[in-house]
Design a protein around this motif. Structure first.
Motif, mmCIF file in Angstrom:
data_model
loop_
_atom_site.group_PDB
_atom_site.id
_atom_site.type_symbol
_atom_site.label_atom_id
_atom_site.label_comp_id
_atom_site.label_asym_id
_atom_site.label_seq_id
_atom_site.Cartn_x
_atom_site.Cartn_y
_atom_site.Cartn_z
ATOM 1 N N TYR A 60 4.361 -9.186 12.596
ATOM 2 C CA TYR A 60 5.001 -9.879 11.477
ATOM 3 C C TYR A 60 5.917 -8.918 10.722
ATOM 4 N N PHE A 61 6.856 -9.489 9.991
ATOM 5 C CA PHE A 61 7.780 -8.697 9.183
ATOM 6 C C PHE A 61 8.123 -9.473 7.922
ATOM 7 N N SER A 62 8.121 -8.750 6.812
ATOM 8 C CA SER A 62 8.516 -9.342 5.534
ATOM 9 C C SER A 62 9.318 -8.315 4.764
ATOM 10 N N CYS A 63 10.478 -8.730 4.257
ATOM 11 C CA CYS A 63 11.366 -7.793 3.579
ATOM 12 C C CYS A 63 10.834 -7.367 2.217
ATOM 13 N N ILE A 64 9.895 -8.124 1.633
ATOM 14 C CA ILE A 64 9.361 -7.761 0.317
ATOM 15 C C ILE A 64 7.877 -7.412 0.376
ATOM 16 N N GLY A 65 7.326 -7.305 1.594
ATOM 17 C CA GLY A 65 5.919 -6.961 1.723
ATOM 18 C C GLY A 65 5.029 -8.191 1.754
ATOM 19 N N ILE A 66 3.725 -7.959 1.893
ATOM 20 C CA ILE A 66 2.779 -9.059 2.006
ATOM 21 C C ILE A 66 1.662 -8.905 0.977
ATOM 22 N N HIS A 67 0.980 -10.011 0.722
ATOM 23 C CA HIS A 67 -0.218 -10.012 -0.104
ATOM 24 C C HIS A 67 -1.079 -11.182 0.332
ATOM 25 N N ASN A 68 -2.260 -10.856 0.868
ATOM 26 C CA ASN A 68 -3.162 -11.883 1.406
ATOM 27 C C ASN A 68 -2.465 -12.741 2.459
ATOM 28 N N LEU A 69 -1.835 -12.049 3.395
ATOM 29 C CA LEU A 69 -1.150 -12.755 4.489
ATOM 30 C C LEU A 69 -2.184 -13.466 5.371
ATOM 31 N N TYR A 70 -1.986 -14.750 5.557
ATOM 32 C CA TYR A 70 -2.855 -15.512 6.448
ATOM 33 C C TYR A 70 -2.172 -15.636 7.803
ATOM 34 N N PHE A 71 -2.935 -15.396 8.889
ATOM 35 C CA PHE A 71 -2.386 -15.580 10.230
ATOM 36 C C PHE A 71 -3.452 -16.173 11.129
ATOM 37 N N ASN A 72 -2.988 -16.803 12.193
ATOM 38 C CA ASN A 72 -3.904 -17.294 13.213
ATOM 39 C C ASN A 72 -3.188 -17.402 14.550
ATOM 40 N N ILE A 89 -4.885 -10.789 5.788
ATOM 41 C CA ILE A 89 -4.593 -9.368 5.596
ATOM 42 C C ILE A 89 -4.257 -9.163 4.128
ATOM 43 N N ALA A 90 -5.085 -8.387 3.445
ATOM 44 C CA ALA A 90 -4.906 -8.203 2.006
ATOM 45 C C ALA A 90 -3.586 -7.516 1.693
ATOM 46 N N SER A 91 -3.280 -6.467 2.429
ATOM 47 C CA SER A 91 -2.027 -5.734 2.212
ATOM 48 C C SER A 91 -1.681 -4.988 3.490
ATOM 49 N N GLU A 92 -0.473 -4.453 3.548
ATOM 50 C CA GLU A 92 -0.016 -3.752 4.741
ATOM 51 C C GLU A 92 -0.885 -2.520 4.986
ATOM 52 N N GLY A 93 -1.240 -2.317 6.259
ATOM 53 C CA GLY A 93 -2.060 -1.173 6.630
ATOM 54 C C GLY A 93 -3.549 -1.439 6.589
ATOM 55 N N MET A 94 -3.972 -2.533 5.999
ATOM 56 C CA MET A 94 -5.393 -2.869 5.921
ATOM 57 C C MET A 94 -5.835 -3.528 7.227
ATOM 58 N N VAL A 95 -7.004 -3.105 7.739
ATOM 59 C CA VAL A 95 -7.545 -3.708 8.959
ATOM 60 C C VAL A 95 -8.290 -4.983 8.590
ATOM 61 N N PRO A 96 -7.852 -6.121 9.112
ATOM 62 C CA PRO A 96 -8.484 -7.392 8.705
ATOM 63 C C PRO A 96 -9.775 -7.661 9.468
ATOM 64 N N HIS A 97 -10.610 -8.478 8.874
ATOM 65 C CA HIS A 97 -11.805 -8.986 9.563
ATOM 66 C C HIS A 97 -11.417 -10.324 10.194
ATOM 67 N N VAL A 98 -11.398 -10.365 11.511
ATOM 68 C CA VAL A 98 -10.865 -11.519 12.237
ATOM 69 C C VAL A 98 -12.002 -12.402 12.735
ATOM 70 N N SER A 99 -11.867 -13.690 12.501
ATOM 71 C CA SER A 99 -12.808 -14.683 13.032
ATOM 72 C C SER A 99 -12.272 -15.193 14.356
ATOM 73 N N ILE A 100 -13.099 -15.094 15.408
ATOM 74 C CA ILE A 100 -12.681 -15.483 16.760
ATOM 75 C C ILE A 100 -13.453 -16.719 17.176
ATOM 76 N N PHE A 101 -12.746 -17.710 17.719
ATOM 77 C CA PHE A 101 -13.342 -19.007 18.039
ATOM 78 C C PHE A 101 -13.392 -19.298 19.535
#
Length: 231
Positions: A60-72, A89-101
């Motif tokens: 992903y890419f965002s020109c102004i950064g991210i905050h609590n980015l949701y992805f699936n 993802i709370a912020s850039e560089g943070m390792v998220p806890h991913v739920s796998i289905f």
């Protein structure tokens, strides 16, 4: 009684203020247009052998950064979308806890360099199809974007026949070599002819000089004798 309007001119926008407002509007439009972007790379498909392990890329890419980015990740099963995994993802560089289905799925992106790729272990023919990488960024007023990646599962990889390519390359190489040989032969022939022409010119100049010298001597001898006068 005369009524005077004071300060009315200050409410009118001059040319400079109008230009600034126009530029500000354009920049605001560009900022809105360049929101969150999801990418699966330059080649959005993969052909893999049944039973192998493959990676489905996404970033992903965002020109102004991210905050609590949701992805699936979602899998399109004949028109029905099945969720593969999801996280925030709370912020850039943070390792998220991913739920796998789904089984045989592993999150390998770890958010390194905005990477949210997944790994499919021991793929089957049922795993082939269209996968969607989706993201939504609350920092950009919940702007969202998605990218599609196609997985093709086959019995065995096709062997590419390079015979035609080799024949074409050989023909082109032979034509280039023939052309170079012709040019070298042409230049050598022109060089030899120029040398022969120079030699012939030197011979002509030398013989002409000798003839002129002989004619000049004989003429001077003849002219040096005075004609006798008859008395």
């Amino acid at each position: 009684m005369e009524v005077q309007w004071i300060g009315l001119e200050a409410l009118r926008l001059g040319p400079s203020q109008t230009a600034v407002s126009l530029v500000f509007s354009i920049l605001l439009g560009l900022w809105s247009a360049q929101a969150l972007e999801m990418s699966v790379g330059k080649v959005p498909f993969l052909e893999a052998v049944n039973g192998s392990t493959v990676m489905l890329p996404c970033s992903y890419f965002s020109c102004i950064g991210i905050h609590n980015l949701y992805f699936n990740w979602q899998f399109n099963d004949n028109g029905t979308m099945h969720k593969v995994c999801e996280s925030v993802i709370a912020s850039e560089g943070m390792v998220p806890h991913v739920s796998i289905f789904r089984e045989r799925v592993e999150f390998v992106g770890m958010n390194h360099n905005n990477n949210i790729s997944i790994l499919l272990w021991n793929i089957t023919f049922e795993d082939g199809g269209q996968y969607t990488c989706f993201g939504r960024n609350p920092k950009e007023k919940d702007k969202n974007h998605s990218a599609i990646f196609n997985l093709i599962v086959v019995d065995e990889l096709r062997v590419v026949d390079n015979t035609l390519t080799i024949i074409i390359a050989s023909a082109v190489g032979g034509a280039i070599a023939l052309l170079m040989g012709f040019m070298l032969l042409k230049n050598f022939t022109l060089f030899v002819l120029s040398k022969l022409e120079e030699k012939n010119k030197e011979c002509l100049v030398t013989s002409s000089g000798i003839d002129n010298t002989e004619n000049g001597l004989s003429g001077s001898k003849a002219d040096s004798k005075p004609t006798p006068k008859k008395k």
